[in-house]
Scaffold this active site. Structure first.
Site, mmCIF file in Angstrom:
data_model
loop_
_atom_site.group_PDB
_atom_site.id
_atom_site.type_symbol
_atom_site.label_atom_id
_atom_site.label_comp_id
_atom_site.label_asym_id
_atom_site.label_seq_id
_atom_site.Cartn_x
_atom_site.Cartn_y
_atom_site.Cartn_z
ATOM 1 N N LEU A 97 0.726 50.985 11.318
ATOM 2 C CA LEU A 97 0.907 52.378 10.000
ATOM 3 C C LEU A 97 1.606 52.422 9.821
ATOM 4 O O LEU A 97 3.203 52.015 10.881
ATOM 5 C CB LEU A 97 0.280 53.780 10.691
ATOM 6 N N HIS B 276 10.375 75.641 8.506
ATOM 7 C CA HIS B 276 9.844 73.813 8.554
ATOM 8 C C HIS B 276 9.875 73.343 10.049
ATOM 9 O O HIS B 276 9.325 72.035 9.926
ATOM 10 C CB HIS B 276 11.655 73.855 8.400
ATOM 11 N N ASP C 95 4.026 70.868 1.552
ATOM 12 C CA ASP C 95 5.281 71.517 0.877
ATOM 13 C C ASP C 95 4.181 72.929 1.838
ATOM 14 O O ASP C 95 3.044 73.329 2.019
ATOM 15 C CB ASP C 95 4.770 72.017 -1.092
HETATM 16 C C1 FPP Z 1 8.815 71.959 1.434
HETATM 17 O O1 FPP Z 1 8.447 73.575 1.805
HETATM 18 C C2 FPP Z 1 9.000 71.413 2.431
HETATM 19 C C3 FPP Z 1 10.548 70.800 2.516
HETATM 20 C C4 FPP Z 1 11.166 70.726 1.440
HETATM 21 C C5 FPP Z 1 10.411 70.250 3.483
HETATM 22 C C6 FPP Z 1 9.516 69.480 4.551
HETATM 23 C C7 FPP Z 1 9.779 68.867 5.784
HETATM 24 C C8 FPP Z 1 9.152 69.143 6.613
HETATM 25 C C9 FPP Z 1 7.625 69.122 6.520
HETATM 26 C C10 FPP Z 1 10.397 68.948 8.555
HETATM 27 C C11 FPP Z 1 10.459 68.198 8.470
HETATM 28 C C12 FPP Z 1 10.448 66.721 8.339
HETATM 29 C C13 FPP Z 1 10.531 65.401 9.176
HETATM 30 C C14 FPP Z 1 10.006 63.962 8.619
HETATM 31 C C15 FPP Z 1 10.840 65.876 10.467
HETATM 32 P P1 FPP Z 1 9.144 74.393 1.337
HETATM 33 O O2 FPP Z 1 10.180 75.303 2.000
HETATM 34 O O3 FPP Z 1 9.361 74.423 -0.388
HETATM 35 O O4 FPP Z 1 8.354 75.988 0.815
HETATM 36 P P2 FPP Z 1 7.891 77.163 -0.145
HETATM 37 O O5 FPP Z 1 7.287 76.185 -1.012
HETATM 38 O O6 FPP Z 1 6.282 77.645 0.748
HETATM 39 O O7 FPP Z 1 9.234 77.455 -0.124
#
Ligand code: FPP
Length: 263
Positions: A154, A60, A43
């Site tokens: 893993l 991201h 997150d």
């Molecule tokens: C939450 O941050 C994160 C996500 C919804 C997506 C997680 C994805 C990645 C780390 C990258 C892509 C994944 C892979 C497997 C290649 P948020 O956008 O909710 O952050 P915020 O709460 O600060 O807005």
């Protein structure tokens, strides 16, 4: 701007004070008591991008670098299962453009990383309602699953279109069908029966759950499996999360006494 972003992404091994802190942590880690299964709610990508004056996409993209570093660290430390929350059943509510970015990053990650994942003995195991994902994502996942299916070091559970409640509802439906057709009797149903029909069937529950970015929510993640999991929390945003944070979490986990409801 692109040089600045490249610099931000290239935060590799910590140097100076941070490097010394990492050494101290490494000295504390007990390699015989490693968690078998670590789960992470990735997150804070959006906040990271905002803090750097960048569009959310870059958060991201930077989050993928953290994932690379953490998979590598788990593999070095002989962690057996890593489950990462990459896309929830609720994330479809985000603007279509952001959903597309996340799907594209996932496809890119799988094609770019599969060779290295295989070299490290990582088995890619997507979990969630995968049939509702876009066709190119399903194709990339099928490729990664097929290429990595014999790997044993893993297991990387990629939680995609994943919702803990949906997972339990699906398990209950399957069990109800079995009761209906007489292959399972109601008195046979216990904790193990439910576990057996979850996406994580056959895997031990997570020992350690890590939530970066300061929020204290489970966010519909592994609702059944987290019953006795140790929780570790940090305000560090996921794109800044590196091996030093993972190792801090493991060291603290090792200092905890797990009683599973006993004395
Ligand atoms: C939450 O941050 C994160 C996500 C919804 C997506 C997680 C994805 C990645 C780390 C990258 C892509 C994944 C892979 C497997 C290649 P948020 O956008 O909710 O952050 P915020 O709460 O600060 O807005």
């Amino acid at each position: 701007m692109y040089n600045r972003i490249a610099r931000l992404w290239r935060q590799k091994e910590p140097k100076g004070q941070r490097g010394a802190d990492l050494e101290k942590l490494l000295a504390k880690i007990d390699r015989n008591r490693m968690p078998r299964h670590i789960a992470i709610i990735m997150d804070g990508n959006g906040r990271w991008a905002k803090n750097h004056g960048l569009p959310r996409f870059f958060g991201h993209k930077a989050g993928v670098e953290s994932l690379r570093d953490i998979v590598k660290t788990c593999s070095e430390f002989n962690i057996k299962i890593l489950t990462v929350y990459a896309f929830s059943t609720e994330n479809w509510k985000r603007p279509q453009e952001e959903v597309n970015v996340l799907m594209d990053l996932l496809v890119e990650y799988l094609y770019k990383e599969i060779d290295e994942l295989c070299q490290k003995g990582v088995k890619v195991n997507p979990i969630g309602k995968l049939e509702d994902l876009p066709p190119d994502v399903i194709e990339a996942l099928d490729m990664a699953v097929e290429r990595s299916r014999l790997n044993k070091d893993l297991v990387l559970n990629l939680a995609l279109n994943y919702g803990g409640r949906t997972e339990i509802v699906e398990a209950v439906r399957t069990i109800a069908l079995k009761v209906n057709n007489g292959s399972v009797s109601i008195d046979q149903i216990d904790d193990n029966t439910i576990s057996q029909y979850l996406y994580t069937s056959g895997q031990p529950d997570p020992d350690l759950l890590i939530r970066p970015s300061g929020d204290f929510r489970i966010s519909n993640f592994l609702l059944w499996q987290l019953a006795y999991t140790e929780f570790w929390h940090t305000t560090v945003l996921w794109p800044d999360f590196r091996r030093i944070h993972l190792i801090s979490a493991i060291v603290e986990y090792q200092s905890r006494e797990r009683r599973f409801g006993g004395l």
